[in-house]
Design a protein around this motif. Structure first.
Motif, PDB file in Angstrom:
ATOM      1  N   VAL A 128      30.686 -23.979 -12.589  1.00  0.00           N
ATOM      2  CA  VAL A 128      30.255 -24.332 -11.239  1.00  0.00           C
ATOM      3  C   VAL A 128      30.628 -23.186 -10.305  1.00  0.00           C
ATOM      4  N   GLY A 129      30.040 -23.150  -9.128  1.00  0.00           N
ATOM      5  CA  GLY A 129      30.402 -22.130  -8.143  1.00  0.00           C
ATOM      6  C   GLY A 129      29.646 -20.831  -8.311  1.00  0.00           C
ATOM      7  N   ALA A 130      28.304 -20.897  -8.181  1.00  0.00           N
ATOM      8  CA  ALA A 130      27.480 -19.692  -8.325  1.00  0.00           C
ATOM      9  C   ALA A 130      27.661 -18.766  -7.125  1.00  0.00           C
ATOM     10  N   VAL A 131      27.561 -17.457  -7.369  1.00  0.00           N
ATOM     11  CA  VAL A 131      27.841 -16.487  -6.305  1.00  0.00           C
ATOM     12  C   VAL A 131      26.691 -15.527  -6.010  1.00  0.00           C
ATOM     13  N   SER A 132      25.666 -15.492  -6.850  1.00  0.00           N
ATOM     14  CA  SER A 132      24.659 -14.440  -6.694  1.00  0.00           C
ATOM     15  C   SER A 132      23.910 -14.520  -5.369  1.00  0.00           C
ATOM     16  N   SER A 133      23.647 -15.734  -4.864  1.00  0.00           N
ATOM     17  CA  SER A 133      22.954 -15.853  -3.586  1.00  0.00           C
ATOM     18  C   SER A 133      23.807 -15.298  -2.444  1.00  0.00           C
ATOM     19  N   ILE A 134      25.115 -15.535  -2.533  1.00  0.00           N
ATOM     20  CA  ILE A 134      26.024 -15.070  -1.487  1.00  0.00           C
ATOM     21  C   ILE A 134      26.122 -13.545  -1.502  1.00  0.00           C
ATOM     22  N   TYR A 177      28.025 -13.380 -15.913  1.00  0.00           N
ATOM     23  CA  TYR A 177      27.069 -13.991 -16.831  1.00  0.00           C
ATOM     24  C   TYR A 177      26.999 -15.496 -16.560  1.00  0.00           C
ATOM     25  N   GLY A 178      25.784 -15.995 -16.316  1.00  0.00           N
ATOM     26  CA  GLY A 178      25.626 -17.410 -16.006  1.00  0.00           C
ATOM     27  C   GLY A 178      25.785 -17.752 -14.539  1.00  0.00           C
ATOM     28  N   ASP A 179      26.204 -16.780 -13.736  1.00  0.00           N
ATOM     29  CA  ASP A 179      26.303 -16.893 -12.272  1.00  0.00           C
ATOM     30  C   ASP A 179      27.517 -17.689 -11.789  1.00  0.00           C
ATOM     31  N   ALA A 180      27.814 -18.825 -12.417  1.00  0.00           N
ATOM     32  CA  ALA A 180      28.918 -19.664 -11.959  1.00  0.00           C
ATOM     33  C   ALA A 180      30.257 -19.005 -12.255  1.00  0.00           C
ATOM     34  N   THR A 181      31.237 -19.256 -11.376  1.00  0.00           N
ATOM     35  CA  THR A 181      32.513 -18.539 -11.445  1.00  0.00           C
ATOM     36  C   THR A 181      33.710 -19.405 -11.817  1.00  0.00           C
ATOM     37  N   THR A 237      22.144  -9.546 -16.919  1.00  0.00           N
ATOM     38  CA  THR A 237      20.882  -9.045 -17.473  1.00  0.00           C
ATOM     39  C   THR A 237      21.069  -8.352 -18.809  1.00  0.00           C
ATOM     40  N   MET A 238      22.226  -7.727 -19.011  1.00  0.00           N
ATOM     41  CA  MET A 238      22.469  -7.042 -20.279  1.00  0.00           C
ATOM     42  C   MET A 238      22.884  -8.007 -21.398  1.00  0.00           C
ATOM     43  N   ALA A 239      23.094  -9.276 -21.036  1.00  0.00           N
ATOM     44  CA  ALA A 239      23.574 -10.251 -22.028  1.00  0.00           C
ATOM     45  C   ALA A 239      22.512 -11.258 -22.445  1.00  0.00           C
ATOM     46  N   VAL A 240      21.310 -11.165 -21.875  1.00  0.00           N
ATOM     47  CA  VAL A 240      20.273 -12.156 -22.181  1.00  0.00           C
ATOM     48  C   VAL A 240      19.074 -11.481 -22.851  1.00  0.00           C
ATOM     49  N   PRO A 241      18.295 -12.243 -23.622  1.00  0.00           N
ATOM     50  CA  PRO A 241      17.129 -11.670 -24.311  1.00  0.00           C
ATOM     51  C   PRO A 241      16.064 -11.209 -23.317  1.00  0.00           C
ATOM     52  N   GLN A 288       0.835  -1.197   0.000  1.00  0.00           N
ATOM     53  CA  GLN A 288       0.000   0.000   0.000  1.00  0.00           C
ATOM     54  C   GLN A 288       0.870   1.248   0.000  1.00  0.00           C
ATOM     55  N   ALA A 289       0.229   2.380  -0.183  1.00  0.00           N
ATOM     56  CA  ALA A 289       0.952   3.647  -0.211  1.00  0.00           C
ATOM     57  C   ALA A 289       1.804   3.797   1.038  1.00  0.00           C
ATOM     58  N   GLY A 290       3.028   4.262   0.860  1.00  0.00           N
ATOM     59  CA  GLY A 290       3.957   4.415   1.974  1.00  0.00           C
ATOM     60  C   GLY A 290       4.874   3.230   2.170  1.00  0.00           C
ATOM     61  N   ASP A 291       4.619   2.131   1.444  1.00  0.00           N
ATOM     62  CA  ASP A 291       5.467   0.951   1.527  1.00  0.00           C
ATOM     63  C   ASP A 291       6.605   1.036   0.513  1.00  0.00           C
ATOM     64  N   LEU A 292       7.485   0.050   0.576  1.00  0.00           N
ATOM     65  CA  LEU A 292       8.634  -0.053  -0.329  1.00  0.00           C
ATOM     66  C   LEU A 292       8.699  -1.479  -0.844  1.00  0.00           C
ATOM     67  N   LEU A 293       9.047  -1.644  -2.114  1.00  0.00           N
ATOM     68  CA  LEU A 293       9.241  -2.978  -2.683  1.00  0.00           C
ATOM     69  C   LEU A 293      10.706  -3.156  -3.060  1.00  0.00           C
ATOM     70  N   MET A 294      11.258  -4.316  -2.683  1.00  0.00           N
ATOM     71  CA  MET A 294      12.617  -4.688  -3.063  1.00  0.00           C
ATOM     72  C   MET A 294      12.531  -5.995  -3.836  1.00  0.00           C
ATOM     73  N   ILE A 295      13.156  -6.046  -4.997  1.00  0.00           N
ATOM     74  CA  ILE A 295      13.127  -7.249  -5.823  1.00  0.00           C
ATOM     75  C   ILE A 295      14.547  -7.664  -6.173  1.00  0.00           C
ATOM     76  N   ALA A 296      14.837  -8.948  -5.970  1.00  0.00           N
ATOM     77  CA  ALA A 296      16.127  -9.510  -6.382  1.00  0.00           C
ATOM     78  C   ALA A 296      15.902 -10.500  -7.512  1.00  0.00           C
ATOM     79  N   SER A 297      16.696 -10.381  -8.547  1.00  0.00           N
ATOM     80  CA  SER A 297      16.670 -11.332  -9.663  1.00  0.00           C
ATOM     81  C   SER A 297      18.008 -11.265 -10.366  1.00  0.00           C
ATOM     82  N   ASN A 298      18.692 -12.395 -10.440  1.00  0.00           N
ATOM     83  CA  ASN A 298      19.998 -12.379 -11.082  1.00  0.00           C
ATOM     84  C   ASN A 298      19.885 -12.017 -12.561  1.00  0.00           C
ATOM     85  N   SER A 299      18.912 -12.638 -13.260  1.00  0.00           N
ATOM     86  CA  SER A 299      18.747 -12.354 -14.685  1.00  0.00           C
ATOM     87  C   SER A 299      17.994 -11.060 -14.930  1.00  0.00           C
TER      88      SER A 299
END
Length: 253
Positions: free
Chosen positions: A193-199, A180-184, A153-157, A113-124
């Motif tokens: 292998v070795g994704a980092v976005s959650s960390i 890109y692809g998350d894994a490092t 995000t800038m590398a995917v359709p 509702q009015a006065g609230d804030l939304l935070m969104i996380a998405s790797n892609s």
């Protein structure tokens, strides 16, 4: 690359990114998000957090955990089953997070509702439910903080009919620094292998929580933070503060 080398390589990949986020925060790079969050709480609003797939971990760091802010609410796609019109058969797989058609119901279930804030996380930052909910926030005049991988995000359709990415919609955009692809790491045969976005996203969430708490306590007030339910007095402390937001925050699955 043997396991020991992989462990050290992954640790370096993680620590390098955390060091960059730390430097960003120290230089004021997270201040805009902290300010929005602080203003929301001080005006009696609620901070809502949303993520799908592994990015739901970010919402779990923001809402409903020990050491976290109490006036917070986690939005999840399964709300459409638990409190909405979808069946359990419609919940599985990635099709739901890619579908923008259910975001209006998800918005209504969220109680934003009015006065609230939304935070969104998405790797892609391109899936339909993510971009769709972000656009509804803008339509309703709700400030939006975004955590995403700018490299990815800038590398995917683009997938949302609007032709927008999540990063195009946010009032504040924070880069989780995932590649890109998350894994490092790349093993023999080219398998990543070795994704980092959650960390990195979890680290950002905690830095934001610390920043808000510091701003509130700097004025001599006590920030509305959860105590662990597993320490004496924790339940009583938490329940008393949760009652101030009865009906506006949900602590379900």
């Amino acid at each position: 690359m043997d396991f020991s080398q992989a462990v050290h390589g992954f640790a370096e990949q993680v620590s390098t990114r955390l060091d960059k986020i730390t430097a960003l925060a120290a230089d004021g790079g997270l201040d805009a998000a902290v300010e929005l969050m602080t203003t929301t709480i001080e005006s009696g609003g609620v901070i809502h957090a949303f993520g799908t797939g592994h990015s739901e971990a970010f919402a779990m760091e923001i809402a409903g955990r020990a050491g976290g802010l109490i006036p917070t609410n986690k939005i999840a796609l399964r709300d459409l089953v638990l409190r909405g019109s979808l069946t359990t058969d419609q919940l599985g797989g990635s099709s739901l997070e890619r579908n923008p058609d259910n975001v209006q119901e998800l918005w209504e279930l969220s109680g934003i509702q009015a006065g609230d804030l939304l935070m969104i996380a998405s790797n892609s930052g391109v899936n339909g439910s993510i971009v769709g909910l972000a656009l509804l926030a803008k339509e309703h005049g709700i400030p939006l903080v975004v955590v995403t991988s700018l490299e990815h995000t800038m590398a995917v359709p683009l997938k949302h009919p609007s032709g927008k990415r999540l990063s195009d919609v946010g009032d504040v955009v924070i880069d989780n620094l995932a590649p890109y692809g998350d894994a490092t790491l790349e093993l023999s045969g080219g398998v990543p292998v070795g994704a980092v976005s959650s960390i990195t996203a979890a680290y950002v969430a905690q830095l934001l929580t610390i920043g808000v708490s510091e701003r509130i306590s700097a004025d001599g007030r006590r920030p509305p933070l959860y105590l662990s339910a597993n320490i004496p007095g924790g339940d009583e402390h938490n329940s008393a503060l949760e009652q101030l937001y009865a009906g506006r925050i949900h602590r379900g699955t």
